[in-house]
Design an enzyme around this catalytic site. Sequence first.
Site, PDB file in Angstrom:
ATOM      1  N   TYR A   1    -103.689-125.727 -13.027  1.00 11.73           N
ATOM      2  CA  TYR A   1    -103.745-127.188 -12.980  1.00 11.73           C
ATOM      3  C   TYR A   1    -105.081-127.687 -12.459  1.00 11.73           C
ATOM      4  CZ  TYR A   1     -98.599-126.875 -13.294  1.00 11.73           C
ATOM      5  OH  TYR A   1     -97.302-126.602 -13.654  1.00 11.73           O
TER       6      TYR A   1
ATOM      7  N   ILE B   1     -88.734-131.373 -10.545  1.00 13.35           N
ATOM      8  CA  ILE B   1     -90.061-131.744 -10.043  1.00 13.35           C
ATOM      9  C   ILE B   1     -90.740-132.740 -10.987  1.00 13.35           C
ATOM     10  CG2 ILE B   1     -90.568-129.772  -8.562  1.00 13.35           C
ATOM     11  CD1 ILE B   1     -91.877-128.433 -11.035  1.00 13.35           C
TER      12      ILE B   1
ATOM     13  N   LYS C   1     -93.177-135.588 -12.410  1.00 15.00           N
ATOM     14  CA  LYS C   1     -94.577-135.886 -12.118  1.00 15.00           C
ATOM     15  C   LYS C   1     -94.840-137.374 -12.318  1.00 15.00           C
ATOM     16  CE  LYS C   1     -98.919-136.464 -14.127  1.00 15.00           C
ATOM     17  NZ  LYS C   1     -99.390-137.204 -15.323  1.00 15.00           N
ATOM     18  N   SER C   2     -95.579-137.957 -11.400  1.00 10.75           N
ATOM     19  CA  SER C   2     -96.079-139.311 -11.579  1.00 10.75           C
ATOM     20  C   SER C   2     -97.302-139.482 -10.698  1.00 10.75           C
ATOM     21  CB  SER C   2     -95.026-140.359 -11.218  1.00 10.75           C
ATOM     22  OG  SER C   2     -95.550-141.664 -11.445  1.00 10.75           O
ATOM     23  N   VAL C   3     -98.171-140.394 -11.086  1.00 13.41           N
ATOM     24  CA  VAL C   3     -99.336-140.711 -10.247  1.00 13.41           C
ATOM     25  C   VAL C   3     -99.236-142.125  -9.683  1.00 13.41           C
ATOM     26  CG1 VAL C   3    -100.825-139.132 -11.525  1.00 13.41           C
ATOM     27  CG2 VAL C   3    -100.699-141.534 -12.229  1.00 13.41           C
TER      28      VAL C   3
ATOM     29  N   ARG D   1     -93.582-145.536  -9.214  1.00 11.80           N
ATOM     30  CA  ARG D   1     -92.781-144.565  -9.963  1.00 11.80           C
ATOM     31  C   ARG D   1     -92.387-143.389  -9.073  1.00 11.80           C
ATOM     32  NH1 ARG D   1     -92.511-143.950 -15.311  1.00 11.80           N
ATOM     33  NH2 ARG D   1     -92.538-146.230 -15.236  1.00 11.80           N
TER      34      ARG D   1
ATOM     35  N   ASN E   1     -88.510-142.405  -8.709  1.00 14.76           N
ATOM     36  CA  ASN E   1     -87.986-141.071  -9.013  1.00 14.76           C
ATOM     37  C   ASN E   1     -87.193-140.486  -7.849  1.00 14.76           C
ATOM     38  OD1 ASN E   1     -89.122-141.152 -11.555  1.00 14.76           O
ATOM     39  ND2 ASN E   1     -90.872-139.849 -11.041  1.00 14.76           N
TER      40      ASN E   1
END
Length: 274
Positions: A53, A227, A229-231, A235, A239
């Site tokens: 990543y 798991i 994912k968000s930035v 959000r 979640n």
Amino acid sequence: MLPSDVPTILLSDGAVMPQLGLGVWQTPADETADVVRDALAAGYRSVDTASIYRNEEGVGRALEGRDDVFLTTKLWNEDQGYDAALRAFDASLERLGRNSVDLYLIHWPAPKRDLYVDSWRALIRLKEEGRARSIGVSNFLPEHIERLIAETGEKPVLNQIELHPHFQQREARTFHAFHDVATESWSPLGRGRLLDDPTLVGIAERYGKTVAQVILRWHIECKLIVIPKSVRPERLRENLDVFDFRLDEEDLAAIAALDKAEGRGGPDPMTADF
């Protein structure tokens, strides 16, 4: 949201892992530290990264001085093999700024390389040294796990696989349950493809929740580790806001019917070798 509100999963080696955490796949390296800090502020206590990543440094900066976060990273395909895996793990620790991780995974079996058993032996050594407190795999099929067990006598505590309502992986989950291997879902929202599904939209409307929240609640009720994912801070909070409602039997049956033989969205573990 309090960290104590997130349920945990007891792994077969006795470790305790939050059932919902933050994934940082495709999170830009220069944004990762801020995203993880926002997640910690929202109540997350588990972060999943990987060497491929290219954002382990950002995760490490966000976790500096913290020992209350369950940290997972992964061994990439090009680093498979006994000695190579040990070197790759050391490099991950350096980027993370840590002396150990809570969970270290082999990212893909890459069967054409035929190095995943040697890599697993390296992970066993890391566990014996206490530098990887738990060890597991990602994207492994039952036959790959059976080989690990047969040749080393050590089973993974967890297998992280693509899993969502359109690709429910029932056979793998049954195999995992038999061997006491936890199942962790990556791409739990189907990379956004499920958000317009009429069945899920209808369920979400009844509960006053978003479709994403309904899907994440489904993972929780199926005893899966998840798991997303968000930035975006809003959000991230959304979640995590999935512990104030429960799906009923009718909902679960309706979601079970969404499974598709062609539902896989990511690579096939038998052929994937990046």
